[in-house]
Design a protein around this motif. Structure first.
Motif, PDB file in Angstrom:
ATOM      1  N   MET A   1      -5.772   1.025  -4.656  1.00 43.36           N
ATOM      2  CA  MET A   1      -4.500   1.562  -5.011  1.00 43.36           C
ATOM      3  C   MET A   1      -3.981   2.313  -6.273  1.00 43.36           C
ATOM      4  O   MET A   1      -3.369   2.620  -6.856  1.00 43.36           O
ATOM      5  CB  MET A   1      -3.730   2.365  -3.741  1.00 43.36           C
ATOM      6  CG  MET A   1      -2.763   3.550  -4.057  1.00 43.36           C
ATOM      7  SD  MET A   1      -3.107   4.693  -4.341  1.00 43.36           S
ATOM      8  CE  MET A   1      -3.531   5.309  -2.372  1.00 43.36           C
TER       9      MET A   1
ATOM     10  N   LEU B   1       0.816  -1.458  -0.232  1.00 39.78           N
ATOM     11  CA  LEU B   1      -0.137  -0.156   0.062  1.00 39.78           C
ATOM     12  C   LEU B   1       0.483   1.134  -0.202  1.00 39.78           C
ATOM     13  O   LEU B   1       0.865   1.712  -1.029  1.00 39.78           O
ATOM     14  CB  LEU B   1      -0.747   0.018   1.628  1.00 39.78           C
ATOM     15  CG  LEU B   1      -1.497   1.835   0.995  1.00 39.78           C
ATOM     16  CD1 LEU B   1      -2.603   1.170  -0.722  1.00 39.78           C
ATOM     17  CD2 LEU B   1      -2.854   1.093   2.462  1.00 39.78           C
ATOM     18  N   GLU B   2       2.408   1.036   0.802  1.00 41.47           N
ATOM     19  CA  GLU B   2       2.960   2.392   0.324  1.00 41.47           C
ATOM     20  C   GLU B   2       3.451   2.471  -0.575  1.00 41.47           C
ATOM     21  O   GLU B   2       3.802   4.097  -1.461  1.00 41.47           O
ATOM     22  CB  GLU B   2       3.598   2.175   1.990  1.00 41.47           C
ATOM     23  CG  GLU B   2       3.758   2.320   3.355  1.00 41.47           C
ATOM     24  CD  GLU B   2       4.554   1.145   4.506  1.00 41.47           C
ATOM     25  OE1 GLU B   2       5.455   1.149   3.817  1.00 41.47           O
ATOM     26  OE2 GLU B   2       3.992   2.161   5.649  1.00 41.47           O
TER      27      GLU B   2
ATOM     28  N   TYR C   1      -6.276   2.471  -9.158  1.00 38.59           N
ATOM     29  CA  TYR C   1      -5.661   4.595  -8.359  1.00 38.59           C
ATOM     30  C   TYR C   1      -4.427   4.514 -10.142  1.00 38.59           C
ATOM     31  O   TYR C   1      -4.319   5.461 -10.622  1.00 38.59           O
ATOM     32  CB  TYR C   1      -6.384   4.686  -7.808  1.00 38.59           C
ATOM     33  CG  TYR C   1      -5.181   6.483  -7.644  1.00 38.59           C
ATOM     34  CD1 TYR C   1      -6.408   7.307  -8.278  1.00 38.59           C
ATOM     35  CD2 TYR C   1      -4.273   6.340  -7.583  1.00 38.59           C
ATOM     36  CE1 TYR C   1      -5.785   9.017  -8.270  1.00 38.59           C
ATOM     37  CE2 TYR C   1      -3.865   8.097  -7.332  1.00 38.59           C
ATOM     38  CZ  TYR C   1      -4.665   8.986  -8.233  1.00 38.59           C
ATOM     39  OH  TYR C   1      -3.991  10.199  -8.096  1.00 38.59           O
TER      40      TYR C   1
ATOM     41  N   LYS D   1       1.713   9.806  -5.409  1.00 36.73           N
ATOM     42  CA  LYS D   1       1.946  10.519  -5.296  1.00 36.73           C
ATOM     43  C   LYS D   1       3.449  11.867  -6.164  1.00 36.73           C
ATOM     44  O   LYS D   1       2.510  12.570  -6.315  1.00 36.73           O
ATOM     45  CB  LYS D   1       1.985  10.864  -3.974  1.00 36.73           C
ATOM     46  CG  LYS D   1       1.088  11.145  -2.947  1.00 36.73           C
ATOM     47  CD  LYS D   1       1.700  10.501  -1.180  1.00 36.73           C
ATOM     48  CE  LYS D   1       0.500  10.560  -0.215  1.00 36.73           C
ATOM     49  NZ  LYS D   1       0.794  10.123   1.514  1.00 36.73           N
TER      50      LYS D   1
ATOM     51  N   ARG E   1       1.018   4.122  -2.812  1.00 42.47           N
ATOM     52  CA  ARG E   1       0.761   5.370  -2.257  1.00 42.47           C
ATOM     53  C   ARG E   1       2.205   6.277  -3.004  1.00 42.47           C
ATOM     54  O   ARG E   1       1.416   7.571  -3.198  1.00 42.47           O
ATOM     55  CB  ARG E   1      -0.082   5.612  -1.078  1.00 42.47           C
ATOM     56  CG  ARG E   1      -0.203   7.102  -0.900  1.00 42.47           C
ATOM     57  CD  ARG E   1      -0.475   7.335   0.701  1.00 42.47           C
ATOM     58  NE  ARG E   1      -2.032   6.222   1.399  1.00 42.47           N
ATOM     59  CZ  ARG E   1      -1.946   5.460   2.251  1.00 42.47           C
ATOM     60  NH1 ARG E   1       0.106   5.240   2.305  1.00 42.47           N
ATOM     61  NH2 ARG E   1      -3.071   4.883   2.626  1.00 42.47           N
ATOM     62  N   ASP E   2       2.722   5.951  -2.707  1.00 41.70           N
ATOM     63  CA  ASP E   2       4.557   6.823  -2.747  1.00 41.70           C
ATOM     64  C   ASP E   2       4.487   6.961  -4.182  1.00 41.70           C
ATOM     65  O   ASP E   2       4.674   8.500  -5.034  1.00 41.70           O
ATOM     66  CB  ASP E   2       5.255   7.094  -2.207  1.00 41.70           C
ATOM     67  CG  ASP E   2       5.683   7.067  -0.877  1.00 41.70           C
ATOM     68  OD1 ASP E   2       4.706   7.200   0.271  1.00 41.70           O
ATOM     69  OD2 ASP E   2       6.114   6.075  -0.534  1.00 41.70           O
TER      70      ASP E   2
ATOM     71  N   GLU F   1      -5.093  -1.795  -0.894  1.00 43.05           N
ATOM     72  CA  GLU F   1      -4.450  -2.537  -1.608  1.00 43.05           C
ATOM     73  C   GLU F   1      -4.656  -2.158  -3.858  1.00 43.05           C
ATOM     74  O   GLU F   1      -4.312  -1.790  -4.326  1.00 43.05           O
ATOM     75  CB  GLU F   1      -3.317  -3.446  -1.531  1.00 43.05           C
ATOM     76  CG  GLU F   1      -2.946  -3.474  -0.007  1.00 43.05           C
ATOM     77  CD  GLU F   1      -2.240  -4.656   0.036  1.00 43.05           C
ATOM     78  OE1 GLU F   1      -2.591  -5.776  -0.212  1.00 43.05           O
ATOM     79  OE2 GLU F   1      -1.355  -4.634   1.464  1.00 43.05           O
TER      80      GLU F   1
ATOM     81  N   LEU G   1      -6.624  11.299  -5.590  1.00 40.41           N
ATOM     82  CA  LEU G   1      -6.558   9.864  -4.308  1.00 40.41           C
ATOM     83  C   LEU G   1      -7.385   9.937  -3.506  1.00 40.41           C
ATOM     84  O   LEU G   1      -7.832  10.311  -3.295  1.00 40.41           O
ATOM     85  CB  LEU G   1      -4.922  10.325  -3.401  1.00 40.41           C
ATOM     86  CG  LEU G   1      -4.358   9.433  -2.619  1.00 40.41           C
ATOM     87  CD1 LEU G   1      -3.504   8.984  -3.574  1.00 40.41           C
ATOM     88  CD2 LEU G   1      -3.838  10.351  -1.909  1.00 40.41           C
TER      89      LEU G   1
END
Length: 419
Positions: free
Chosen positions: A200, A157-158, A203, A165, A161-162, A197, A185
């Motif tokens: 994201m 997930l990190e 996305y 972004k 997301r990173d 997860e 987001l």
């Protein structure tokens, strides 16, 4: 604009260079290695007749050389060189001359030289060492070492997301008017990690496709972030915590130094002479097999002009294909034979034996948990070394189709050992 190489002008302060001992290492290096080859190597990355005058490539390359030699950061090498007579003499500037801004080192390293120039630099330096008589042996030593990644390992997930972004941020920074056209987001709930997860992941895929649609001719930092986003989206092992583990350093992987010690980063595969002059380097992800780099290391060494009669390496290089390659080139191998690496039968695609940890790693990145030998020496039949995997992990594996049968009590991988 690329300018011709400048000579150090006469300066009253240059008399200070007489204080540098004649046996100083940098004097010896400067006497042996002619660094002017770097001009031809980077010429195509400069405009030769237009634009602002650029700092000399040789000056910047010598700074990078000092940086590696003394293990200093971009900022620190400029600070140290400003007050170090030997460093400034090595650069070919006067004691009172100013030095480039540290940011120019990064630009020169990434945009002028690039990773692809490493082989050409090595070849140029090694050939000069041969001409100067520094290489007398005809023996090459091969081995690998590990380097830790510059970023921390992240959860899926990190990573997602990173990456999202970073891509969103770089597009908006360069094209502010596109912000409203980019997908926003999504808000994620903590109570459902698995769905979060997947949301994201969708996305990030949507964001990447939108950016390519809005900016079909993207380049530079946008292209790099798009490339990373694509690699993450297409990584089948991501959600199983075995694929890409960093949005900042997506090529880093877990490797093993033993069956209990791991690292997150890269492997540096090196070939060098007995005089400890490096003749070839290959950098791979941390999970790569040492033996598979053998041919490339050998060919790079031969291309540099080294005459090779003998290769010294460990058991990871004892595969039949490597031994046959040495035999075809009349090279004597000094390599301990590992029956698993050397005599193993046909291998299932994607499964690799790790010599350091003594286990097998599957295509999903899971490693075997135990092993056993099947077959009898007395019977004269071939024996097999059987590696067992954790079936609970196999049941949840994203790559289980065609690998793990539903309801199976065990998952094994066998390597035939010829008696």
């Amino acid at each position: 604009m690329l300018q011709p190489s400048k000579q150090m002008t006469a300066s009253f302060h240059a008399e200070l260079y007489k204080l540098i001992p004649e046996d100083h290492p940098l004097r010896k290096i400067n006497e042996i290695v002619d660094f002017t080859f770097i001009h031809d190597l980077v010429r195509s990355s400069y405009c030769e007749h237009y634009g602002r005058p650029a700092n000399e490539p040789e000056l910047l390359f010598r700074l990078l050389f000092l940086q590696v030699l003394y293990n200093l950061s971009d900022e620190r090498i400029i600070q140290e060189t400003q007050v170090n007579l030997a460093y400034k003499w090595f650069l070919g500037v006067n004691p009172e001359d100013n030095l480039p801004d540290p940011s120019q080192l990064s630009r020169f390293r990434n945009h002028r030289l690039g990773a692809g120039a490493v082989d050409e630099v090595l070849i140029s330096v090694v050939r000069q060492c041969i001409e100067k008589g520094l290489v007398k042996s005809k023996t090459i030593i091969m081995d690998s070492t590990h380097t830790l990644a510059a970023s921390q390992k992240q959860k899926p997930l990190e990573v997602l997301r990173d990456a999202a972004k970073r891509l969103f941020r770089v597009v908006v920074k360069k094209h502010p008017k596109l912000e409203k056209k980019l997908p926003k987001l999504p808000g994620l709930r903590k109570e459902d990690q698995e769905d979060a997860e997947k949301i994201m992941l969708q996305y990030l895929a949507n964001l990447g496709e939108t950016v390519e649609l809005l900016l079909p001719d993207h380049e530079g930092s946008i292209s790099e972030k798009v490339r990373i986003a694509k690699a993450i989206v297409e990584d089948e092992r991501l959600l199983a915590n075995k694929g890409i583990m960093s949005a900042i350093d997506p090529d880093a992987r877990f490797g093993w130094k033993s069956n209990t010690k791991s690292f997150f980063g890269y492997k540096e595969h090196i070939a060098m002479t007995e005089e400890e002059i490096i003749t070839a380097v290959e950098v791979t992800e941390g999970s790569s097999d040492d033996g598979k780099q053998f041919k490339e290391l050998l060919n790079q060494t031969l291309d540099a002009g080294i005459e090779v009669h003998e290769v010294i390496a460990d058991t990871a290089y004892s595969g039949k294909d490597n031994l046959e390659e040495m035999k075809s080139k009349q090279i004597q191998p000094v390599v301990p034979l590992n029956p698993i690496v050397h005599n193993g039968g046909l291998r299932q695609e994607g499964f690799e034996y790790n010599k350091d940890a003594d286990f097998v790693i599957c295509p999903a990145g899971q490693h075997s948990i135990r092993k056993a030998v099947q077959g009898s020496k007395q019977s004269g039949n071939s024996r097999s070394l059987v590696f067992y995997f954790d079936t609970e992990k196999c049941k949840a594996c994203p790559l289980k189709e065609g690998c793990f049968k539903p309801g199976a009590k065990s998952k094994t991988y066998s390597i035939r050992i010829v008696a």
